[in-house]
Design an enzyme around this catalytic site. Structure first.
Site, PDB file in Angstrom:
ATOM      1  N   THR A   1       0.819  -1.080   0.054  1.00 28.70           N
ATOM      2  CA  THR A   1       0.112   0.070   0.059  1.00 28.70           C
ATOM      3  C   THR A   1       0.883   1.329  -0.009  1.00 28.70           C
ATOM      4  O   THR A   1       0.703   2.178  -0.881  1.00 28.70           O
ATOM      5  CB  THR A   1      -0.991   0.072   1.113  1.00 28.70           C
ATOM      6  OG1 THR A   1      -1.607  -0.907   1.267  1.00 28.70           O
ATOM      7  CG2 THR A   1      -1.957   1.353   1.357  1.00 28.70           C
ATOM      8  N   VAL A   2       1.803   1.268   0.942  1.00 27.01           N
ATOM      9  CA  VAL A   2       2.499   2.540   1.243  1.00 27.01           C
ATOM     10  C   VAL A   2       3.676   2.717  -0.341  1.00 27.01           C
ATOM     11  O   VAL A   2       3.755   3.699  -0.651  1.00 27.01           O
ATOM     12  CB  VAL A   2       3.380   2.508   2.389  1.00 27.01           C
ATOM     13  CG1 VAL A   2       4.018   3.996   2.799  1.00 27.01           C
ATOM     14  CG2 VAL A   2       2.302   2.422   3.685  1.00 27.01           C
TER      15      VAL A   2
ATOM     16  N   LYS B   1       6.501   1.673  12.498  1.00 27.88           N
ATOM     17  CA  LYS B   1       6.610   2.099  14.141  1.00 27.88           C
ATOM     18  C   LYS B   1       7.125   0.632  14.871  1.00 27.88           C
ATOM     19  O   LYS B   1       7.584   0.842  15.900  1.00 27.88           O
ATOM     20  CB  LYS B   1       5.280   2.521  14.580  1.00 27.88           C
ATOM     21  CG  LYS B   1       4.067   1.606  14.050  1.00 27.88           C
ATOM     22  CD  LYS B   1       3.560   2.090  12.725  1.00 27.88           C
ATOM     23  CE  LYS B   1       2.693   0.971  12.278  1.00 27.88           C
ATOM     24  NZ  LYS B   1       1.712   1.594  10.986  1.00 27.88           N
TER      25      LYS B   1
ATOM     26  N   VAL C   1       4.055   7.516  12.724  1.00 24.53           N
ATOM     27  CA  VAL C   1       3.176   7.917  13.850  1.00 24.53           C
ATOM     28  C   VAL C   1       2.236   8.759  13.318  1.00 24.53           C
ATOM     29  O   VAL C   1       2.237   9.875  12.828  1.00 24.53           O
ATOM     30  CB  VAL C   1       3.736   8.439  14.943  1.00 24.53           C
ATOM     31  CG1 VAL C   1       2.652   8.795  16.059  1.00 24.53           C
ATOM     32  CG2 VAL C   1       4.920   7.380  15.610  1.00 24.53           C
TER      33      VAL C   1
ATOM     34  N   ILE D   1      -0.016  13.030   9.615  1.00 19.10           N
ATOM     35  CA  ILE D   1      -0.106  14.136  10.606  1.00 19.10           C
ATOM     36  C   ILE D   1       1.464  14.369  11.010  1.00 19.10           C
ATOM     37  O   ILE D   1       2.145  13.495  11.575  1.00 19.10           O
ATOM     38  CB  ILE D   1      -0.813  13.895  11.967  1.00 19.10           C
ATOM     39  CG1 ILE D   1      -2.286  13.460  11.791  1.00 19.10           C
ATOM     40  CG2 ILE D   1      -0.678  15.149  12.816  1.00 19.10           C
ATOM     41  CD1 ILE D   1      -2.992  13.185  12.915  1.00 19.10           C
TER      42      ILE D   1
ATOM     43  N   GLY E   1      -6.765  -0.591   2.788  1.00 22.97           N
ATOM     44  CA  GLY E   1      -5.283  -0.296   2.982  1.00 22.97           C
ATOM     45  C   GLY E   1      -4.800   0.212   4.245  1.00 22.97           C
ATOM     46  O   GLY E   1      -3.656   0.508   4.368  1.00 22.97           O
TER      47      GLY E   1
ATOM     48  N   GLU F   1      -2.756  -3.320   9.073  1.00 25.81           N
ATOM     49  CA  GLU F   1      -1.460  -3.831   9.209  1.00 25.81           C
ATOM     50  C   GLU F   1      -1.708  -5.206   8.609  1.00 25.81           C
ATOM     51  O   GLU F   1      -2.813  -5.805   8.365  1.00 25.81           O
ATOM     52  CB  GLU F   1      -0.892  -4.049  10.607  1.00 25.81           C
ATOM     53  CG  GLU F   1      -0.577  -2.981  11.338  1.00 25.81           C
ATOM     54  CD  GLU F   1       0.317  -2.012  10.676  1.00 25.81           C
ATOM     55  OE1 GLU F   1       1.560  -2.450  10.497  1.00 25.81           O
ATOM     56  OE2 GLU F   1       0.021  -1.017  10.264  1.00 25.81           O
TER      57      GLU F   1
ATOM     58  N   LYS G   1       3.080   3.231  18.360  1.00 27.46           N
ATOM     59  CA  LYS G   1       3.122   4.570  18.328  1.00 27.46           C
ATOM     60  C   LYS G   1       3.347   5.389  19.478  1.00 27.46           C
ATOM     61  O   LYS G   1       4.237   6.449  19.600  1.00 27.46           O
ATOM     62  CB  LYS G   1       2.054   5.012  17.235  1.00 27.46           C
ATOM     63  CG  LYS G   1       1.939   4.569  15.942  1.00 27.46           C
ATOM     64  CD  LYS G   1       0.455   4.517  15.307  1.00 27.46           C
ATOM     65  CE  LYS G   1       0.411   3.895  13.962  1.00 27.46           C
ATOM     66  NZ  LYS G   1      -0.938   3.756  13.485  1.00 27.46           N
TER      67      LYS G   1
ATOM     68  N   GLY H   1      -3.501   4.726   5.347  1.00 27.64           N
ATOM     69  CA  GLY H   1      -3.831   4.815   3.605  1.00 27.64           C
ATOM     70  C   GLY H   1      -2.619   5.178   3.080  1.00 27.64           C
ATOM     71  O   GLY H   1      -1.825   5.961   3.465  1.00 27.64           O
TER      72      GLY H   1
HETATM   73  N1  LIG Z   1      -1.006   1.020   5.260  1.00 25.61           N
HETATM   74  C1  LIG Z   1      -0.964   2.054   6.061  1.00 25.61           C
HETATM   75  O1  LIG Z   1      -1.698   2.878   5.890  1.00 25.61           O
HETATM   76  C2  LIG Z   1       0.167   2.392   6.832  1.00 25.61           C
HETATM   77  C3  LIG Z   1       1.583   1.738   6.816  1.00 25.61           C
HETATM   78  N2  LIG Z   1       2.348   1.903   7.824  1.00 25.61           N
HETATM   79  C4  LIG Z   1       3.700   0.966   7.885  1.00 25.61           C
HETATM   80  O2  LIG Z   1       4.352   0.947   6.486  1.00 25.61           O
HETATM   81  C5  LIG Z   1       4.828  -0.142   6.304  1.00 25.61           C
HETATM   82  C6  LIG Z   1       4.178  -0.861   5.134  1.00 25.61           C
HETATM   83  O3  LIG Z   1       2.738  -0.789   5.244  1.00 25.61           O
HETATM   84  P1  LIG Z   1       2.065  -1.545   4.050  1.00 25.61           P
HETATM   85  O4  LIG Z   1       2.226  -0.888   2.528  1.00 25.61           O
HETATM   86  O5  LIG Z   1       0.717  -1.248   4.498  1.00 25.61           O
HETATM   87  O6  LIG Z   1       2.360  -3.234   3.949  1.00 25.61           O
HETATM   88  P2  LIG Z   1       2.071  -4.019   2.876  1.00 25.61           P
HETATM   89  O7  LIG Z   1       1.829  -5.388   3.201  1.00 25.61           O
HETATM   90  O8  LIG Z   1       0.908  -3.442   2.022  1.00 25.61           O
HETATM   91  O9  LIG Z   1       3.139  -3.984   1.927  1.00 25.61           O
HETATM   92  C7  LIG Z   1       4.558  -4.614   2.618  1.00 25.61           C
HETATM   93  C8  LIG Z   1       5.565  -4.999   1.375  1.00 25.61           C
HETATM   94  O10 LIG Z   1       6.533  -5.595   1.802  1.00 25.61           O
HETATM   95  C9  LIG Z   1       6.884  -6.340   0.876  1.00 25.61           C
HETATM   96  N3  LIG Z   1       8.074  -7.413   1.766  1.00 25.61           N
HETATM   97  C10 LIG Z   1       7.754  -8.288   2.628  1.00 25.61           C
HETATM   98  N4  LIG Z   1       8.734  -9.075   3.171  1.00 25.61           N
HETATM   99  C11 LIG Z   1       9.493  -8.495   2.195  1.00 25.61           C
HETATM  100  C12 LIG Z   1      11.022  -8.971   2.107  1.00 25.61           C
HETATM  101  N5  LIG Z   1      11.308  -9.894   2.909  1.00 25.61           N
HETATM  102  N6  LIG Z   1      11.821  -8.287   1.362  1.00 25.61           N
HETATM  103  C13 LIG Z   1      11.242  -7.322   0.342  1.00 25.61           C
HETATM  104  N7  LIG Z   1      10.013  -7.013   0.397  1.00 25.61           N
HETATM  105  C14 LIG Z   1       9.176  -7.566   1.384  1.00 25.61           C
HETATM  106  C15 LIG Z   1       5.761  -7.053   0.530  1.00 25.61           C
HETATM  107  O11 LIG Z   1       5.973  -7.848  -0.726  1.00 25.61           O
HETATM  108  C16 LIG Z   1       4.954  -5.900   0.185  1.00 25.61           C
HETATM  109  O12 LIG Z   1       5.178  -5.382  -0.969  1.00 25.61           O
HETATM  110  C17 LIG Z   1       4.356  -0.965   7.630  1.00 25.61           C
HETATM  111  O13 LIG Z   1       5.471  -0.988   8.405  1.00 25.61           O
HETATM  112  C18 LIG Z   1       3.371  -0.484   7.981  1.00 25.61           C
HETATM  113  O14 LIG Z   1       3.186  -0.463   9.458  1.00 25.61           O
HETATM  114  C19 LIG Z   1       2.762   3.120   8.464  1.00 25.61           C
HETATM  115  C20 LIG Z   1       1.685   4.270   8.256  1.00 25.61           C
HETATM  116  C21 LIG Z   1       0.503   3.905   7.516  1.00 25.61           C
HETATM  117  N1  LIG Z   2      -2.551  -0.050  10.597  1.00 21.73           N
HETATM  118  C1  LIG Z   2      -2.290   1.366  11.002  1.00 21.73           C
HETATM  119  C2  LIG Z   2      -1.764   1.941   9.551  1.00 21.73           C
HETATM  120  C3  LIG Z   2      -0.984   3.394  10.114  1.00 21.73           C
HETATM  121  O1  LIG Z   2      -0.202   3.561  10.933  1.00 21.73           O
HETATM  122  C4  LIG Z   2      -3.600   2.079  11.194  1.00 21.73           C
HETATM  123  O2  LIG Z   2      -4.573   1.524  10.984  1.00 21.73           O
HETATM  124  O3  LIG Z   2      -3.535   3.167  11.575  1.00 21.73           O
HETATM  125 NA    NA Z   3       3.042  11.364  11.006  1.00 18.80          NA
END
Ligand SMILES: NC(=O)C1=CN([C@@H]2O[C@H](COP(=O)(O)OP(=O)(O)OC[C@H]3O[C@@H](n4cnc5c(N)ncnc54)[C@H](O)[C@@H]3O)[C@@H](O)[C@H]2O)C=CC1
Ligand SMILES: N[C@@H](CC=O)C(=O)O
Ligand code: NA
Length: 435
Positions: free
Chosen positions: A15-16, A108, A135, A139, A190, A193, A208, A305
């Site tokens: 997603t990110v 986090k 976090v 924001i 999205g 976690e 966080k 998101g």
């Molecule tokens: N989705 C959200 O709204 C937010 C997410 N985050 C943080 O951002 C980070 C990513 O989150 P998302 O994009 O939602 O997760 P996601 O699960 O959608 O994407 C994770 C990505 O990491 C890759 N991955 C997993 N293991 C791997 C490895 N061994 N080598 C290389 N790539 C690998 C996966 O293939 C995938 O592309 C997490 O730490 C999450 O806590 C932070 C704020 C908001």
């Molecule tokens: N899973 C987290 C993603 C952002 O940090 C949330 O829902 O807040």
């Molecule tokens: Na922030």
């Protein structure tokens, strides 16, 4: 002569990660104008090379191993968007810092567990370790605490720090949807976690909060010292009872200075419906910071998101693009990692506040009186006690207390349970009247 582009390597294309790549392409001209140099993704790493992500990856070098990408001489900055507190995320961030690369992460869980160790490496090598996205998503709370509030003494920081939980609670209350239905939708959008247990059981909020606590109070990060309760036990009956009493249920993370140390807690909380925090709906997060110079500051905005999180990641990248070699960067957690004070935990049992207690009781003579007596025995003053229910055998008793201690409530509920009058598990929800 134009400055050389800042070459970035991105690990994690979920997603990110995909939003960051999309937004960097869309905003490239504006970012170059603002930073005086281009921010250019040159290499990526993810688990599955062939997945259709709706973005063109053909211009980027592919690395199967994120650790190899992190240490590659072809990048200046490593962006970690994999997730997880150990495994590849930790190894890759550490490898990047040891190889002299700046790092941006949204993780986090990683910072909560290894933040101080990683900050020491970054600071020893004169590197930036930026984590605004970690976090409260979009924001700018990290910058606010670390930079804008320099010199302020913080007494309390609290807020809604998980978009998934706030989305679930909002839709359950507004539309009467089931918990599972709302969770599935948060996953689809999205917000959640990879393992949504981290969201609904409060771990994500705790990660966080532990980072905010370090920044606010100048102490080491201690995620294991947080009192933790998630929202999976919150029922439609609790939401309805709260509304009838003039409250709304939110999952709050609270860190505050007390006489015995710093209290850190994450739990469902009833806040007055008229309060500002009660008006924070859906995926929106809010962080309140109370300081001596400022009174209360409230920041609110999208907490999860793709685009909201990408906004914070790109802000961090822009800071790196604007920095110049040899410039001494500020410490990662507001003061040098080696000088962070040991975390001193306040006991949860000493916590003072109001409580909502919902009891399902067998409808027998004297039950109501025996509950009231247990409250009095523990010197708990009641704001209200009401009995509901048409069932011939079972009744619901709802109590709202005035300010009391956690210990008194735990003792009273334990004694009521031992009295053998309960037909179901008691429900206890803390009330934050000053939210
Ligand atoms: N989705 C959200 O709204 C937010 C997410 N985050 C943080 O951002 C980070 C990513 O989150 P998302 O994009 O939602 O997760 P996601 O699960 O959608 O994407 C994770 C990505 O990491 C890759 N991955 C997993 N293991 C791997 C490895 N061994 N080598 C290389 N790539 C690998 C996966 O293939 C995938 O592309 C997490 O730490 C999450 O806590 C932070 C704020 C908001
Ligand atoms: N899973 C987290 C993603 C952002 O940090 C949330 O829902 O807040
Ligand atoms: Na922030």
């Amino acid at each position: 002569m134009a400055a050389a582009p800042l070459r970035i390597g991105i690990a994690g294309l979920g997603t990110v990660g995909t939003s960051v790549i999309r937004m960097l392409a869309e905003k490239s001209t504006e970012l170059e104008r603002q930073c005086g140099r281009a921010i250019t993704p040159v290499a990526v790493s993810a688990r599955n090379r062939n997945r259709d992500r709706g973005i063109d990856l053909s211009g980027f070098e592919w690395f199967d191993d994120p650790v190899e990408l992190a240490a590659s001489p072809k990048i200046d900055v490593f962006v970690e968007l994999i997730g997880g507190d150990n495994g590849p995320a930790f190894s890759a961030v550490k490898a990047a810092l040891e190889a002299g690369k700046h790092v941006v992460t949204a993780n986090k869980a990683l910072l909560s567990r290894h933040g101080v160790e990683l900050a020491e490496i970054a600071e020893a090598n004169g590197l930036l370790l930026n984590y605004e996205a970690a976090v409260a998503g979009g924001i700018p709370v990290i910058k606010t605490l670390r930079e804008a509030l320099a010199g302020n003494t913080v007494s309390r920081v609290y807020g809604i720090l998980n978009g998934t939980c706030n989305y679930i609670l909002t839709r359950m209350e507004a539309e009467g949807l089931s918990f599972q239905e709302c969770l599935r939708e948060a996953q689809r959008l999205g917000y959640a976690e990879a393992d949504p247990t981290f969201d609904i059981e409060g771990h994500d909020t705790a990660h966080k909060l532990s980072i905010l606590t370090s920044l606010a109070f100048g102490c080491e990060i201690s995620a294991d010292d947080i009192y933790l309760e998630g929202i999976s036990n919150i029922t439609p009956a609790d939401i309805k009872a709260a509304a009838n009493l003039g409250y709304r249920i939110k999952l709050l993370g609270v860190a505050q200075r007390t006489e015995s140390g710093i209290e850190q807690r994450v739990h469902p909380t009833m806040v007055p419906t008229s309060s500002v925090i009660a008006q924070v709906h859906g995926v929106t997060n809010a962080v309140a910071i109370e300081t001596d110079m400022l009174g209360e500051l409230l920041l609110s905005g999208p907490g999860a998101g793709g685009n909201a999180t990408a906004s914070a990641v790109i802000g961090d990248l822009a800071d790196i693009a604007k920095s110049r070699p040899g410039f001494q960067h500020g410490p990662v957690f507001g003061r040098p990692a080696k000088e962070l004070a040991p975390y001193q935990r306040a006991r949860m049992r000493a916590h003072e506040g109001g409580y909502f207690i919902r009891l399902t009781v067998h409808d027998r003579l004297g039950v109501f009186a025996s509950i009231a007596k247990r409250m009095a025995d523990n010197e708990i003053s009641l704001e209200s006690i009401v009995q509901h229910g048409d069932d011939v055998d079972l009744k619901t008793v709802i109590l709202v207390t005035h300010e009391t201690t956690e210990l008194a409530v735990r003792n009273a509920v334990e004694q009521i349970t031992q009295d053998g009058i309960l037909a179901d598990k008691p429900q206890v929800i803390r009330i934050e009247r000053a939210a």
